[in-house]
Design a protein around this motif. Structure first.
Motif, PDB file in Angstrom:
ATOM      1  N   LYS A 123       0.475   5.940  -1.844  1.00 33.12           N
ATOM      2  CA  LYS A 123      -0.915   5.536  -1.998  1.00 33.12           C
ATOM      3  C   LYS A 123      -1.303   4.193  -2.660  1.00 33.12           C
ATOM      4  O   LYS A 123      -2.259   3.883  -2.618  1.00 33.12           O
ATOM      5  CB  LYS A 123      -1.022   6.780  -2.766  1.00 33.12           C
ATOM      6  N   VAL A 124       0.243   3.905  -3.503  1.00 30.25           N
ATOM      7  CA  VAL A 124      -0.553   2.862  -4.342  1.00 30.25           C
ATOM      8  C   VAL A 124      -0.752   2.159  -3.930  1.00 30.25           C
ATOM      9  O   VAL A 124      -1.575   1.351  -3.827  1.00 30.25           O
ATOM     10  CB  VAL A 124      -0.260   2.955  -5.627  1.00 30.25           C
ATOM     11  N   ALA A 125       0.427   1.905  -3.421  1.00 31.38           N
ATOM     12  CA  ALA A 125       0.820   0.136  -2.792  1.00 31.38           C
ATOM     13  C   ALA A 125      -0.323   0.313  -0.552  1.00 31.38           C
ATOM     14  O   ALA A 125      -0.944  -1.199  -0.863  1.00 31.38           O
ATOM     15  CB  ALA A 125       1.838   0.541  -1.518  1.00 31.38           C
ATOM     16  N   ALA A 126      -0.505   1.633  -0.531  1.00 32.36           N
ATOM     17  CA  ALA A 126      -1.774   1.570   0.788  1.00 32.36           C
ATOM     18  C   ALA A 126      -3.277   1.439  -0.014  1.00 32.36           C
ATOM     19  O   ALA A 126      -3.846   0.306   0.708  1.00 32.36           O
ATOM     20  CB  ALA A 126      -2.042   2.696   1.237  1.00 32.36           C
ATOM     21  N   VAL A 127      -3.470   1.368  -1.022  1.00 31.57           N
ATOM     22  CA  VAL A 127      -4.840   1.089  -1.779  1.00 31.57           C
ATOM     23  C   VAL A 127      -4.787  -0.867  -2.063  1.00 31.57           C
ATOM     24  O   VAL A 127      -5.859  -0.918  -1.951  1.00 31.57           O
ATOM     25  CB  VAL A 127      -4.985   1.614  -2.763  1.00 31.57           C
ATOM     26  N   ALA A 128      -3.605  -0.863  -2.177  1.00 28.17           N
ATOM     27  CA  ALA A 128      -3.505  -2.057  -3.255  1.00 28.17           C
ATOM     28  C   ALA A 128      -3.586  -2.876  -1.549  1.00 28.17           C
ATOM     29  O   ALA A 128      -4.272  -4.328  -2.094  1.00 28.17           O
ATOM     30  CB  ALA A 128      -2.416  -1.928  -3.564  1.00 28.17           C
ATOM     31  N   LEU A 129      -3.170  -3.281  -0.126  1.00 29.09           N
ATOM     32  CA  LEU A 129      -3.363  -2.729   0.582  1.00 29.09           C
ATOM     33  C   LEU A 129      -4.709  -3.611   0.731  1.00 29.09           C
ATOM     34  O   LEU A 129      -5.455  -4.883   1.492  1.00 29.09           O
ATOM     35  CB  LEU A 129      -2.525  -2.894   1.782  1.00 29.09           C
ATOM     36  N   LEU A 130      -5.913  -2.327   0.536  1.00 25.85           N
ATOM     37  CA  LEU A 130      -6.692  -1.844   1.897  1.00 25.85           C
ATOM     38  C   LEU A 130      -8.046  -3.048   0.532  1.00 25.85           C
ATOM     39  O   LEU A 130      -8.496  -3.943   1.195  1.00 25.85           O
ATOM     40  CB  LEU A 130      -6.923  -0.802   1.316  1.00 25.85           C
ATOM     41  N   LEU A 131      -7.617  -2.948  -0.736  1.00 18.37           N
ATOM     42  CA  LEU A 131      -8.694  -4.032  -1.828  1.00 18.37           C
ATOM     43  C   LEU A 131      -8.034  -5.433  -0.960  1.00 18.37           C
ATOM     44  O   LEU A 131      -8.851  -6.393  -1.281  1.00 18.37           O
ATOM     45  CB  LEU A 131      -7.266  -3.807  -2.717  1.00 18.37           C
ATOM     46  N   ARG A 132      -6.499  -5.998  -1.221  1.00 18.20           N
ATOM     47  CA  ARG A 132      -6.135  -7.124  -0.368  1.00 18.20           C
ATOM     48  C   ARG A 132      -7.191  -7.063   0.633  1.00 18.20           C
ATOM     49  O   ARG A 132      -7.571  -8.241   0.714  1.00 18.20           O
ATOM     50  CB  ARG A 132      -5.343  -7.728  -1.168  1.00 18.20           C
ATOM     51  N   VAL A 133      -6.868  -6.580   1.452  1.00 15.15           N
ATOM     52  CA  VAL A 133      -7.281  -7.425   3.040  1.00 15.15           C
ATOM     53  C   VAL A 133      -9.046  -7.062   2.763  1.00 15.15           C
ATOM     54  O   VAL A 133      -9.777  -8.011   3.625  1.00 15.15           O
ATOM     55  CB  VAL A 133      -7.538  -6.015   3.998  1.00 15.15           C
ATOM     56  N   LEU A 134      -9.662  -6.296   2.631  1.00 16.71           N
ATOM     57  CA  LEU A 134     -11.385  -6.130   2.036  1.00 16.71           C
ATOM     58  C   LEU A 134     -11.989  -7.360   0.936  1.00 16.71           C
ATOM     59  O   LEU A 134     -13.202  -7.872   1.469  1.00 16.71           O
ATOM     60  CB  LEU A 134     -11.728  -5.123   1.567  1.00 16.71           C
ATOM     61  N   VAL A 135     -11.015  -7.996  -0.156  1.00 14.72           N
ATOM     62  CA  VAL A 135     -11.525  -8.592  -0.868  1.00 14.72           C
ATOM     63  C   VAL A 135     -11.274 -10.398  -0.536  1.00 14.72           C
ATOM     64  O   VAL A 135     -12.010 -10.871  -0.730  1.00 14.72           O
ATOM     65  CB  VAL A 135     -11.831  -8.337  -2.244  1.00 14.72           C
ATOM     66  N   ASP A 136      -9.713 -10.814  -0.625  1.00 16.33           N
ATOM     67  CA  ASP A 136      -9.212 -11.719   0.115  1.00 16.33           C
ATOM     68  C   ASP A 136     -10.072 -11.541   1.387  1.00 16.33           C
ATOM     69  O   ASP A 136     -11.094 -12.907   1.938  1.00 16.33           O
ATOM     70  CB  ASP A 136      -8.210 -11.975   0.523  1.00 16.33           C
ATOM     71  N   PRO A 137      -9.476 -12.083   2.634  1.00 15.41           N
ATOM     72  CA  PRO A 137     -10.230 -12.614   3.757  1.00 15.41           C
ATOM     73  C   PRO A 137     -11.536 -11.635   4.060  1.00 15.41           C
ATOM     74  O   PRO A 137     -12.012 -13.241   4.768  1.00 15.41           O
ATOM     75  CB  PRO A 137      -9.019 -12.064   4.801  1.00 15.41           C
TER      76      PRO A 137
END
Length: 482
Positions: free
Chosen positions: A248-262
């Protein structure tokens, strides 16, 4: 002669992958008799990896030609994932032995899945993102169906696999659209294309929507939540604990990185999606859990509600919102591990405890266990001054600062509704009569240590919150600095 790429930033991942292979060989040569040894070594490997992760300077560093990035955000999230995975490996040992599912493959699969999570968190390219996601997911599919001699576990694995394949298809379709309209899979280059373009191409927006839908499945956000209650209930309880914590933590981290970075330049577009998912997740998580009688299904609906609060912070689209999410995740991880440690250590007539009715009168048969469980339930309900209150406080403050007043009000109202089913467990333990058959606790020193640690953190977080708040602020700043 081509220059050899620097692999030093990925040293923790390489160490953990090699550890998983070594543990697999150890288990193969020594058989199931080595399960306890493999579990201890797996937990030690996860904790050593966490130390290696914390040794990073915090400056943004790339490896493998920009496919892999290490920054303060990644360090914070990987540390949470590794600690959560190590805790689950240790507290699940006794349960696995009692249920005759103590096979050495269980801790090895958890370690391999954790490798995928670390790759997800450090993904800086659409291809690396997908590789990390599938490395994690393939191990999770097997874990869900680990008790292949039971219908419920097999069904959980099959449901998770089918719906997981669907979400991967959505993610890949979205990624292909993004690549087709930008000409690159690199996060930085996608961000540059969006920054330099006068307006975002509709194809990029559609691709982003499909990617968000695929990632929403991984975090069990409504309307992509349908797998969570059935998989949580059907999976072996240690696996359910793992699902609720590290992935759950890893999936939220990925969601944050995808929406904020690219896609940071498309905040106005993806905020609409996130806002919708936040509202319906908070409402369904609060209402859906009320009628549940199985503790694992209740925790599944509770986790859906928690994702709603996390998305509330993301909808703010600010550094303060991400900081609130990171604080929330750290607290949520501790509360979840502690709650499942209680569930894993309880037995009723020689069988695992899953029904809420089995908690009746626990305060009279095992007062300290009931006290710790009540502590976690009050914290999840957001009762001050426990840690869970501060997790919600920071995401609500971020929403208010982002002028999302309606969302904040909905969050407060759903928190009140959610308090009902958490406090119902406290009522059962302290005010209902104990059943004739006494619930037996299986004494386990490791479980006791985890329970004490999680309980102290939950109760005393308000006294010394600085390390978590500082780490979360640094991690959020590094994400937006990129």
């Amino acid at each position: 002669m081509a220059e050899f790429p620097s692999i030093l930033p990925a040293a923790p991942e390489i160490f953990l992958a090699c550890s998983a292979l070594a543990l697999l060989l150890l288990g193969v040569f020594r058989g199931d008799g080595a399960t306890r040894l493999v579990s201890h070594l797996a937990a030690a490997s996860l904790l050593v990896t966490a130390i290696l992760v914390l040794g990073h300077s915090g400056a943004r560093t790339y490896a493998f030609d920009g496919l892999f990035v290490v920054d303060g955000f990644g360090v914070f999230m990987k540390t949470l994932v590794l600690i959560g995975a190590a805790a689950v490996v240790m507290v699940g040992q006794g349960y696995a032995a009692r249920q005759r599912m103590d096979h050495f493959e269980l801790p090895v699969l958890i370690v391999l899945s954790t490798v995928g999570m670390m790759m997800m968190i450090s993904a800086s390219d659409l291809i690396a993102l997908y590789m990390g996601l599938e490395t994690q997911s393939l191990a999770l599919y097997v874990l869900a169906a680990f008790r292949r001699d039971t219908q419920t576990s097999t069904e959980a694995g099959l449901k998770y696999f089918v719906l997981g394949a669907l979400s991967s298809g959505l993610l890949l379709f979205g990624a292909s659209l993004v690549y087709g309209f930008t000409g690159t899979t690199n996060f930085e280059k996608i961000a540059a294309v969006l920054t330099n373009a006068p307006r975002a191409d509709i194809g990029i927006v559609i691709g982003m929507v499909f990617m968000a839908a695929g990632l929403a499945f991984k975090v069990a956000a409504v309307p992509f939540h349908m797998w969570a209650p059935d998989v949580y209930e059907g999976s072996p309880t240690p696996v359910t604990a793992f699902f609720a914590a590290a992935p759950k933590v890893a999936a939220v981290a990925l969601l944050l990185r995808v929406l904020v970075d690219p896609f940071g330049g498309l905040t106005d577009q993806w905020r609409q999606i996130v806002t919708f998912m936040a509202v319906v997740s908070m409402i369904l998580g609060a209402v859906g859990a009320i009628q549940q009688t199985n503790i694992k299904r209740l925790m599944a609906y509770g986790s859906i509600g928690h994702i709603g609060y996390i998305l509330l912070g993301l909808a703010a689209g600010s550094e303060l919102g991400v900081r609130g999410i990171l604080v929330y995740l750290a607290i949520y991880l501790v509360m979840t591990v502690g709650t499942f440690a209680v569930i894993l250590s309880m037995r009723h007539q020689g069988r695992p405890v899953e029904s809420l009715a089995h908690f009746a009168g626990l305060s009279r048969t095992h007062p300290m266990m009931a006290l710790v469980m009540a502590l976690f339930m009050f914290s999840m309900a957001g009762v001050p001054p426990l840690a869970g209150f501060f997790g919600k406080l920071y995401v609500f403050l971020a929403a208010i600062q982002g002028h999302l007043y309606g969302l904040a009000v909905i969050g407060v109202l759903t928190s009140v509704v959610a308090a009902f089913y958490y406090l119902r467990i406290v009522k059962l333990m302290y005010f209902d009569e104990a059943p004739v058959e006494v619930i037996d606790r299986q004494d386990d020193g490791i479980v006791t240590i985890v329970l004490v640690g999680c309980g102290v953190f939950t109760a005393l977080f308000f006294i010394f919150p600085v390390p978590i708040l500082t780490g979360a602020a640094t991690a959020a700043a590094s994400l937006f600095a990129g």
